[in-house]
Design an enzyme around this catalytic site. Structure first.
Site, PDB file in Angstrom:
ATOM      1  N   ASP A  81      37.852  -9.603  28.506  1.00  0.00           N
ATOM      2  CA  ASP A  81      38.967  -8.666  28.613  1.00  0.00           C
ATOM      3  C   ASP A  81      38.370  -7.263  28.686  1.00  0.00           C
ATOM      4  O   ASP A  81      37.520  -6.908  27.864  1.00  0.00           O
ATOM      5  CB  ASP A  81      39.871  -8.809  27.379  1.00  0.00           C
ATOM      6  CG  ASP A  81      41.184  -8.063  27.494  1.00  0.00           C
ATOM      7  OD1 ASP A  81      41.172  -6.885  27.927  1.00  0.00           O
ATOM      8  OD2 ASP A  81      42.214  -8.641  27.139  1.00  0.00           O
ATOM      9  N   ILE A  82      38.781  -6.467  29.668  1.00  0.00           N
ATOM     10  CA  ILE A  82      38.214  -5.117  29.810  1.00  0.00           C
ATOM     11  C   ILE A  82      38.822  -4.124  28.824  1.00  0.00           C
ATOM     12  O   ILE A  82      38.355  -2.999  28.712  1.00  0.00           O
ATOM     13  CB  ILE A  82      38.301  -4.579  31.253  1.00  0.00           C
ATOM     14  CG1 ILE A  82      39.738  -4.511  31.730  1.00  0.00           C
ATOM     15  CG2 ILE A  82      37.432  -5.416  32.188  1.00  0.00           C
ATOM     16  CD1 ILE A  82      39.898  -3.739  33.027  1.00  0.00           C
TER      17      ILE A  82
ATOM     18  N   HIS B  74      47.420 -17.231  30.616  1.00  0.00           N
ATOM     19  CA  HIS B  74      46.092 -16.904  30.111  1.00  0.00           C
ATOM     20  C   HIS B  74      46.053 -17.027  28.596  1.00  0.00           C
ATOM     21  O   HIS B  74      47.036 -16.773  27.919  1.00  0.00           O
ATOM     22  CB  HIS B  74      45.624 -15.515  30.563  1.00  0.00           C
ATOM     23  CG  HIS B  74      46.532 -14.387  30.213  1.00  0.00           C
ATOM     24  ND1 HIS B  74      47.737 -14.171  30.847  1.00  0.00           N
ATOM     25  CD2 HIS B  74      46.409 -13.406  29.292  1.00  0.00           C
ATOM     26  CE1 HIS B  74      48.308 -13.085  30.332  1.00  0.00           C
ATOM     27  NE2 HIS B  74      47.528 -12.617  29.389  1.00  0.00           N
TER      28      HIS B  74
ATOM     29  N   HIS C  50      44.033 -15.811  25.203  1.00  0.00           N
ATOM     30  CA  HIS C  50      43.119 -14.833  24.608  1.00  0.00           C
ATOM     31  C   HIS C  50      42.264 -15.547  23.571  1.00  0.00           C
ATOM     32  O   HIS C  50      42.806 -16.227  22.688  1.00  0.00           O
ATOM     33  CB  HIS C  50      43.891 -13.721  23.882  1.00  0.00           C
ATOM     34  CG  HIS C  50      44.684 -12.839  24.767  1.00  0.00           C
ATOM     35  ND1 HIS C  50      44.226 -11.621  25.212  1.00  0.00           N
ATOM     36  CD2 HIS C  50      45.934 -12.971  25.271  1.00  0.00           C
ATOM     37  CE1 HIS C  50      45.156 -11.042  25.957  1.00  0.00           C
ATOM     38  NE2 HIS C  50      46.202 -11.854  26.009  1.00  0.00           N
TER      39      HIS C  50
END
Length: 134
Positions: free
Chosen positions: A29-30, A94, A96
């Site tokens: 994750d950016i 998605h 996490h």
């Protein structure tokens, strides 16, 4: 029209890949909550709600995420890897995976870490190396 995550999985947008197979893709994750915060996605299914996935895709995604989480635990100092599925910010299922040392590390409201590109590269390579050993 393809989602941003589909474009990432297909290499149209750069990412810090930590794992991949024929059906699933994992990348950093950016805007991470902690170093090693990873997103796990199905490559070819763009449904935005995890429970809409067919059973095979759902089970495959969960198995892939488990292997990625084990790699994260080996590569990033943490007590465990937390799991969250929100699906509100990008219309593509998605998961996490967040390295945790306390429950506060899983607070999506807190300010995100700011990491340099070389830190992202180093963490991604470490996780990928551990993933490949599993």
């Amino acid at each position: 029209m393809a989602t941003i995550f589909t474009k990432i999985a297909h290499g149209e947008i750069p990412s810090y890949k930590v794992a991949e197979n024929e059906d699933f893709y994992a990348f950093l994750d950016i805007n991470p909550m902690s170093k090693g915060h990873t997103l796990v996605i199905p490559k070819n299914v763009e449904d935005d709600y995890i429970f809409n996935l067919d059973e095979s895709t759902y089970m495959g995604l969960c198995a892939f995420a488990r292997k990625v989480a084990l790699a994260i635990e080996r590569a990033v100092p943490c007590k465990r890897v937390g799991v969250a599925v929100l699906g509100m910010e990008v219309p593509h299922t998605h998961i996490h995976l967040v390295p945790l040392n306390s429950e506060a590390d899983m607070d999506f409201r807190k300010p995100k870490l700011q990491l340099a590109a070389d830190e992202f590269v180093s963490v991604a390579q470490s996780i990928l190396s551990e993933y490949e050993k599993l």
